[in-house]
Enzyme design. Sequence first.
Site, PDB file in Angstrom:
ATOM      1  CD  GLN A 120       6.506  -4.160   8.219  1.00  0.00           C
ATOM      2  OE1 GLN A 120       5.914  -3.973   7.172  1.00  0.00           O
ATOM      3  NE2 GLN A 120       7.493  -5.024   8.334  1.00  0.00           N
ATOM      4  N   GLY A 121       4.710  -0.772  11.500  1.00  0.00           N
ATOM      5  CA  GLY A 121       4.480   0.642  11.214  1.00  0.00           C
ATOM      6  C   GLY A 121       5.539   1.184  10.280  1.00  0.00           C
TER       7      GLY A 121
ATOM      8  CB  SER B 297       3.319   1.674   4.295  1.00  0.00           C
ATOM      9  OG  SER B 297       4.056   0.671   3.643  1.00  0.00           O
TER      10      SER B 297
ATOM     11  CB  SER C 270      -1.005  -6.358   8.380  1.00  0.00           C
ATOM     12  OG  SER C 270      -0.887  -6.132   6.995  1.00  0.00           O
TER      13      SER C 270
ATOM     14  CD  GLU D 218       7.177  -8.178   4.606  1.00  0.00           C
ATOM     15  OE1 GLU D 218       7.927  -7.183   4.581  1.00  0.00           O
ATOM     16  OE2 GLU D 218       5.952  -8.091   4.658  1.00  0.00           O
TER      17      GLU D 218
END
Length: 383
Positions: free
Chosen positions: A125-126, A128, A160, A243
Amino acid sequence: MDIGFSPEEMRFRDECRDWLQSNVPLEKRPIDAADAIGFDKAWQRRLFDAGWAGINWPTAYGGRGLSIVQQVIWLEEYAKAHAPWIGANFVGVNHGGPTLILNASEAQKSYHLTRILQGEAIWCQGFSEPGAGSDLASIKTRGRIEGDELVVNGSKIWTSFAHVADWQELVLRTEEGSQRHAGLSWAICDMHAPGITIRPIRKMSGQTEFAEVFYDDVRIPLSNVVGGLGNGWKVAMSTLSFERGTGFIAEQVRAGQEIAELIATARANGMIRDDGIADQLAQMRAEVAALRAMTYRNISEVVRTGQPGPEASVIRLFTAELGQRLERMAVLLMGEDMIDFAYGDDNAVQDYLRGFASTIAGGTAQIQRDIIGERLLGLPKSR
């Protein structure tokens, strides 16, 4: 709210339980992401081949097309069976894939969804960035439109599984001069594309699961934009709703198991006679039950509306903070044994150290409280 289960759903629960009893791996999943990637892919493929991946995903993309209630049942039984965490498959299976189901084009779904369920493609996941963690509206990573491509420059952090991923759900600013929520887009980024640099981050628990990602003129086809240019905020919010909603059911079941184990430990070592410890254990046992009731209520709302809402933030926050208190209690009950902790050990100290991230990842505890206050309680926006 309906928290009962039909005869068909009860039969499905038995089916889940029987398969898991015969198939849960005996070996433990390696702790570090790079060491665990083979384990994670093999276990995901085994689930897929047996028909246990994507319980409520459409059958056209490899799922079983069952109800979200049956998905909840599967997650509960999965946790009860002490089945391994799906690790590097987490992002793709738990929110990347569901986000594509809701927002992607048919071509995007056809290419990516089955590969996610098979464990063939790992996602990260891009979202933050340095200076824009939970406040995604402040992101600065930009995508300049050149012909039929986005040319991307910027950086992401706390990503992550970036160092083992094939694809990334990337939120970036595609409209020059745009501010806050406007002008953002959600794109599928090839993590092997030229111009991407990945620097793994070692956590204080000794694991390497996070990474910094840098983009230097990375080219992404416009056909990889999900939901259309400028609609990234809406698409991203559906990602985070998944999520923060059903994605933590397994953790709640494990919390129930852990509190039972902690009470047994406290009785065995005599610490249950300490009124302070006994009171804390009783309070946490009650909170685990309350959390499960809230989750069932949220699932009933999802069944009614078809999509998680802001109520998911309550569950996300409560699950994370309760988990941290359980981990602190587990370390306390270890007594002198905690002195022998070493990196790589799979014990209560390792869980305690990992747990510090749980009120940061996926939106900090403070951001969750803002969402709850503004969207559920109708309070003024924080300044």
